[in-house]
Design an enzyme around this catalytic site. Structure first.
Site, PDB file in Angstrom:
ATOM      1  N   HIS A 171      18.204 -18.254  36.104  1.00 16.96           N
ATOM      2  CA  HIS A 171      18.991 -18.922  36.883  1.00 16.96           C
ATOM      3  C   HIS A 171      19.842 -20.213  36.258  1.00 16.96           C
ATOM      4  O   HIS A 171      20.910 -20.325  36.554  1.00 16.96           O
ATOM      5  CB  HIS A 171      18.446 -19.309  38.103  1.00 16.96           C
ATOM      6  CG  HIS A 171      17.673 -18.340  38.963  1.00 16.96           C
ATOM      7  ND1 HIS A 171      16.245 -18.082  39.139  1.00 16.96           N
ATOM      8  CD2 HIS A 171      18.244 -17.471  40.000  1.00 16.96           C
ATOM      9  CE1 HIS A 171      16.009 -17.060  39.853  1.00 16.96           C
ATOM     10  NE2 HIS A 171      17.238 -16.822  40.432  1.00 16.96           N
ATOM     11  N   LEU A 205      13.261 -11.955  32.759  1.00 14.17           N
ATOM     12  CA  LEU A 205      12.765 -12.948  33.676  1.00 14.17           C
ATOM     13  C   LEU A 205      13.163 -12.408  35.165  1.00 14.17           C
ATOM     14  O   LEU A 205      14.284 -11.959  35.379  1.00 14.17           O
ATOM     15  CB  LEU A 205      13.585 -14.156  33.301  1.00 14.17           C
ATOM     16  CG  LEU A 205      13.271 -15.025  31.988  1.00 14.17           C
ATOM     17  CD1 LEU A 205      13.604 -16.302  32.086  1.00 14.17           C
ATOM     18  CD2 LEU A 205      11.670 -14.714  31.880  1.00 14.17           C
ATOM     19  N   SER A 206      12.355 -12.638  36.117  1.00 12.04           N
ATOM     20  CA  SER A 206      12.450 -12.212  37.476  1.00 12.04           C
ATOM     21  C   SER A 206      11.585 -13.210  38.257  1.00 12.04           C
ATOM     22  O   SER A 206      10.382 -13.496  38.111  1.00 12.04           O
ATOM     23  CB  SER A 206      12.250 -10.619  37.761  1.00 12.04           C
ATOM     24  OG  SER A 206      11.898 -10.626  39.095  1.00 12.04           O
ATOM     25  N   ARG A 242       9.934 -12.158  40.694  1.00 10.22           N
ATOM     26  CA  ARG A 242       9.075 -11.210  41.028  1.00 10.22           C
ATOM     27  C   ARG A 242       7.990 -11.323  39.976  1.00 10.22           C
ATOM     28  O   ARG A 242       6.744 -10.959  40.274  1.00 10.22           O
ATOM     29  CB  ARG A 242       9.547  -9.818  41.404  1.00 10.22           C
ATOM     30  CG  ARG A 242      10.450  -9.650  42.741  1.00 10.22           C
ATOM     31  CD  ARG A 242      11.174  -8.433  42.777  1.00 10.22           C
ATOM     32  NE  ARG A 242      12.123  -8.476  43.602  1.00 10.22           N
ATOM     33  CZ  ARG A 242      12.049  -8.213  44.855  1.00 10.22           C
ATOM     34  NH1 ARG A 242      10.989  -7.945  45.380  1.00 10.22           N
ATOM     35  NH2 ARG A 242      13.351  -8.306  45.824  1.00 10.22           N
TER      36      ARG A 242
END
Ligand code: PAF
Length: 282
Positions: free
Chosen positions: A41, A188-189, A191
């Site tokens: 992000h 990357l997540s 979750r």
């Protein structure tokens, strides 16, 4: 010096800020998120800052894009740490509306992007992309941003957003930003935080199998065979189920049975209780 990040919770307040900037001739970027922010992000925020005078981050866990109540309930929410992370990043405004600000009583409209919303995540998460398209249309219209930034990690989502913006004449330029990965290749997540230590060790097998498959496809090997073997590698490594592993046209998302130009390899697979997705260029 950077100004302090402001927070807006209502559309009226958001529009007040934007009107002030517009009055001074400033350009506006938006980064739509569902929070639980990670470096992926922040790379979108960086790209937004480089592109426009003002940056809005939206943080809204959109109930309409969850096909499963349990997934919505379990989706990580870290509002305070998200605010702290964004504070020093040169974000001008954090838009954090409550659910009834976005979907007031009587809300009845849904945006559906035909074709692109079918297949892959669209088949396994019924209604998901209608929820995404609806909320993204609203966020772009609420903010009136010149530019919006999305991660390529959600490749199908990105193509749907591009199509929708073109179809509805929404005057926001869409930019996709490359997926950020851990050193071992795991995309990357938000979750990933829900993976057990054991599953976290297994998780990079998804990207590893995809990268190996992409290499074999580029070498001209038969797609059906390569994809079947990659699926076996992923489940052999400990994934519970591969929902899909598809070779598709990068823009139209039409399935490809052989490589004859640019293509994208896309996958979703379950590791314990966590559904991971990934995609790479072929
Ligand atoms: O990619 C996401 O986090 C969400 O799907 C988005 C674009 C913020 C819409 O809710």
């Amino acid at each position: 010096m950077m100004g302090e990040m402001q927070v807006a919770r209502s559309v009226a307040d958001l529009r007040g800020h934007v009107a002030g900037w517009r009055g001074r001739g400033e350009t506006v970027a938006v980064v739509p998120t569902m929070g639980a922010l990670h470096a992926g992000h922040l790379s979108l925020v960086e790209a937004a800052r480089a592109a426009c005078d003002r940056v809005i981050v939206t943080l809204f866990v959109n109930p309409r894009q969850f096909d499963n109540a349990e997934d919505l309930a379990n989706y990580p929410r870290h509002e305070d740490s998200d605010r702290a992370i964004l504070g020093p990043r040169g974000v001008d405004l954090l838009f954090m509306p409550p659910v009834d600000e976005v979907y007031p009583q009587g809300f009845a409209t849904s945006v559906k992007v035909e074709g692109l919303s079918r297949g892959m995540c669209g088949d396994f998460r019924p209604g998901h992309f209608d929820g995404v398209a609806t909320v993204v249309a609203k966020l772009l219209l609420m903010t009136g941003a010149d530019r919006a930034f999305f991660g390529e990690k959600d490749w199908q989502q990105l193509q749907i957003v591009r199509r929708m913006v073109a179809d509805l004449n929404i005057p926001t330029a869409i930019t996709g930003c490359p997926t950020l990965r851990e050193d071992d290749g795991l995309a990357l997540s938000s979750r990933n935080a829900r993976l057990s230590a054991e599953d976290r060790a297994i998780a990079p097998a998804l990207h590893r199998a995809m990268a190996a498959a992409a290499q074999r496809l580029r070498a001209g090997e038969d797609a059906a065979q390569v994809l079947a073997q990659a699926r076996d590698q992923i489940t052999g490594a400990g994934f519970r189920q591969v929902e899909y592993l598809d070779l598709r046209d990068p823009e139209t998302l039409v399935p490809l049975d052989r490589l004859n130009g640019p293509a994208r390899l896309l996958a979703a697979a379950w590791l314990g209780p966590v559904r991971l997705i990934d995609n790479i260029a072929v």
